[in-house]
Motif scaffolding. Structure first.
Motif, PDB file in Angstrom:
ATOM      1  N   GLU A   1      30.361  76.347  -9.521  1.00  8.38           N
ATOM      2  CA  GLU A   1      31.261  75.756 -10.510  1.00  8.38           C
ATOM      3  C   GLU A   1      31.900  76.821 -11.392  1.00  8.38           C
ATOM      4  O   GLU A   1      33.064  76.688 -11.778  1.00  8.38           O
ATOM      5  CB  GLU A   1      30.527  74.719 -11.354  1.00  8.38           C
ATOM      6  CG  GLU A   1      30.137  73.508 -10.561  1.00  8.38           C
ATOM      7  CD  GLU A   1      29.325  72.486 -11.322  1.00  8.38           C
ATOM      8  OE1 GLU A   1      29.100  71.402 -10.760  1.00  8.38           O
ATOM      9  OE2 GLU A   1      28.914  72.755 -12.473  1.00  8.38           O
ATOM     10  N   VAL A   2      31.155  77.877 -11.699  1.00  5.30           N
ATOM     11  CA  VAL A   2      31.727  78.988 -12.461  1.00  5.30           C
ATOM     12  C   VAL A   2      32.819  79.662 -11.630  1.00  5.30           C
ATOM     13  O   VAL A   2      33.902  79.962 -12.137  1.00  5.30           O
ATOM     14  CB  VAL A   2      30.641  80.006 -12.879  1.00  5.30           C
ATOM     15  CG1 VAL A   2      31.257  81.240 -13.525  1.00  5.30           C
ATOM     16  CG2 VAL A   2      29.640  79.359 -13.830  1.00  5.30           C
TER      17      VAL A   2
ATOM     18  N   LYS B   1      38.788  80.513 -10.760  1.00  4.69           N
ATOM     19  CA  LYS B   1      40.006  80.341  -9.964  1.00  4.69           C
ATOM     20  C   LYS B   1      41.045  79.506 -10.705  1.00  4.69           C
ATOM     21  O   LYS B   1      42.236  79.751 -10.583  1.00  4.69           O
ATOM     22  CB  LYS B   1      39.673  79.710  -8.608  1.00  4.69           C
ATOM     23  CG  LYS B   1      38.919  80.645  -7.696  1.00  4.69           C
ATOM     24  CD  LYS B   1      38.533  79.965  -6.405  1.00  4.69           C
ATOM     25  CE  LYS B   1      37.677  80.897  -5.561  1.00  4.69           C
ATOM     26  NZ  LYS B   1      37.176  80.230  -4.359  1.00  4.69           N
ATOM     27  N   GLN B   2      40.607  78.543 -11.498  1.00  2.00           N
ATOM     28  CA  GLN B   2      41.521  77.700 -12.248  1.00  2.00           C
ATOM     29  C   GLN B   2      42.152  78.440 -13.429  1.00  2.00           C
ATOM     30  O   GLN B   2      43.169  77.986 -13.960  1.00  2.00           O
ATOM     31  CB  GLN B   2      40.789  76.462 -12.776  1.00  2.00           C
ATOM     32  CG  GLN B   2      40.338  75.519 -11.700  1.00  2.00           C
ATOM     33  CD  GLN B   2      39.465  74.419 -12.243  1.00  2.00           C
ATOM     34  OE1 GLN B   2      39.206  74.328 -13.437  1.00  2.00           O
ATOM     35  NE2 GLN B   2      38.989  73.563 -11.356  1.00  2.00           N
ATOM     36  N   GLN B   3      41.576  79.573 -13.814  1.00  2.00           N
ATOM     37  CA  GLN B   3      42.090  80.336 -14.968  1.00  2.00           C
ATOM     38  C   GLN B   3      43.217  81.274 -14.576  1.00  2.00           C
ATOM     39  O   GLN B   3      43.835  81.914 -15.425  1.00  2.00           O
ATOM     40  CB  GLN B   3      40.959  81.143 -15.624  1.00  2.00           C
ATOM     41  CG  GLN B   3      39.777  80.308 -16.063  1.00  2.00           C
ATOM     42  CD  GLN B   3      40.148  79.059 -16.823  1.00  2.00           C
ATOM     43  OE1 GLN B   3      40.821  79.127 -17.854  1.00  2.00           O
ATOM     44  NE2 GLN B   3      39.748  77.904 -16.313  1.00  2.00           N
ATOM     45  N   ARG B   4      43.513  81.357 -13.301  1.00  2.00           N
ATOM     46  CA  ARG B   4      44.547  82.269 -12.812  1.00  2.00           C
ATOM     47  C   ARG B   4      45.909  81.902 -13.395  1.00  2.00           C
ATOM     48  O   ARG B   4      46.310  80.741 -13.408  1.00  2.00           O
ATOM     49  CB  ARG B   4      44.606  82.197 -11.289  1.00  2.00           C
ATOM     50  CG  ARG B   4      45.597  83.141 -10.694  1.00  2.00           C
ATOM     51  CD  ARG B   4      45.520  83.063  -9.193  1.00  2.00           C
ATOM     52  NE  ARG B   4      46.612  83.870  -8.642  1.00  2.00           N
ATOM     53  CZ  ARG B   4      47.066  83.749  -7.426  1.00  2.00           C
ATOM     54  NH1 ARG B   4      46.497  82.894  -6.604  1.00  2.00           N
ATOM     55  NH2 ARG B   4      48.039  84.509  -7.007  1.00  2.00           N
TER      56      ARG B   4
ATOM     57  N   SER C   1      35.796  75.543 -23.247  1.00  2.00           N
ATOM     58  CA  SER C   1      36.664  76.174 -22.252  1.00  2.00           C
ATOM     59  C   SER C   1      36.686  75.411 -20.933  1.00  2.00           C
ATOM     60  O   SER C   1      37.510  75.693 -20.074  1.00  2.00           O
ATOM     61  CB  SER C   1      36.225  77.615 -22.001  1.00  2.00           C
ATOM     62  OG  SER C   1      34.978  77.627 -21.349  1.00  2.00           O
ATOM     63  N   GLY C   2      35.771  74.470 -20.787  1.00  2.00           N
ATOM     64  CA  GLY C   2      35.744  73.671 -19.569  1.00  2.00           C
ATOM     65  C   GLY C   2      34.626  74.028 -18.610  1.00  2.00           C
ATOM     66  O   GLY C   2      34.501  73.408 -17.559  1.00  2.00           O
ATOM     67  N   LEU C   3      33.819  75.010 -18.946  1.00  2.00           N
ATOM     68  CA  LEU C   3      32.671  75.335 -18.097  1.00  2.00           C
ATOM     69  C   LEU C   3      31.639  74.206 -18.191  1.00  2.00           C
ATOM     70  O   LEU C   3      31.381  73.682 -19.274  1.00  2.00           O
ATOM     71  CB  LEU C   3      32.017  76.650 -18.544  1.00  2.00           C
ATOM     72  CG  LEU C   3      32.744  77.918 -18.152  1.00  2.00           C
ATOM     73  CD1 LEU C   3      32.207  79.104 -18.944  1.00  2.00           C
ATOM     74  CD2 LEU C   3      32.607  78.174 -16.671  1.00  2.00           C
ATOM     75  N   VAL C   4      31.073  73.841 -17.067  1.00  2.00           N
ATOM     76  CA  VAL C   4      30.075  72.779 -17.028  1.00  2.00           C
ATOM     77  C   VAL C   4      28.711  73.375 -17.364  1.00  2.00           C
ATOM     78  O   VAL C   4      28.285  74.348 -16.740  1.00  2.00           O
ATOM     79  CB  VAL C   4      30.037  72.099 -15.643  1.00  2.00           C
ATOM     80  CG1 VAL C   4      28.969  71.027 -15.592  1.00  2.00           C
ATOM     81  CG2 VAL C   4      31.408  71.532 -15.302  1.00  2.00           C
TER      82      VAL C   4
END
Length: 63
Positions: free
Chosen positions: A50-51, A56-59, A29-32
């Motif tokens: 980072e989470v 915020k990028q999932q909006r 999903s792109g989580l580091v």
């Protein structure tokens, strides 16, 4: 300050998803992911800042 790290359970609660979802989907999903230690005793952690940025990028606009 280096930032706070959350374990997988804390991160799952923060995102309102199951721990099993985290194990299956976090990487894709792109989580580091940060791994501390080696082998079966290693600890998986997520950096809180980072989470938050990932969320915020999932909006989705317009829904």
């Amino acid at each position: 300050m280096a930032g706070r790290f959350m374990d997988i359970k804390e991160t799952a609660e923060y995102l309102n998803v199951s721990v099993s979802w985290m194990y299956k989907n976090a990487k894709h999903s792109g989580l580091v992911i940060y791994r501390f230690g080696a082998g079966a005793n290693s600890k998986i952690r997520f950096k809180e800042s980072e989470v938050e940025s990932w969320v915020k990028q999932q909006r989705v606009l317009g829904e």
